[in-house]
Motif scaffolding. Structure first.
Motif: not given
Length: 74
Positions: A14-31, A38-39
């Motif tokens: 949408a003609e705006q610069t934003a930041t893309k963050y990836k998060f993962t659920k804390d665990s010992e295996g794949p999550a 965010s902008l």
């Protein structure tokens, strides 16, 4: 509880610069992961959030399609 995956990236939509963050659920295996876009615009802060529904399911392609429909009205 979620932890940020290192390596945020700058994106444009949408003609705006934003930041893309990836998060993962804390665990010992794949999550499941979550993605946050965010902008700041006109003295306001926006966050767009999507949580992947499970391990091995990636909503990001759909998220990109949704972002492509955004338009900010002045």
């Amino acid at each position: 509880q979620y932890s940020e995956i290192p390596g945020s990236e700058k994106i444009t939509f949408a003609e705006q610069t934003a930041t893309k963050y990836k998060f993962t659920k804390d665990s010992e295996g794949p999550a499941p992961t979550a993605t946050i876009i965010s902008l700041g615009r006109n003295n306001a802060s926006y966050s767009i959030y999507v949580q992947q529904p499970g391990i091995g399911i990636d909503y990001d392609p759909f998220f990109d399609q949704i972002l492509a429909t955004f338009k900010f009205l002045d």
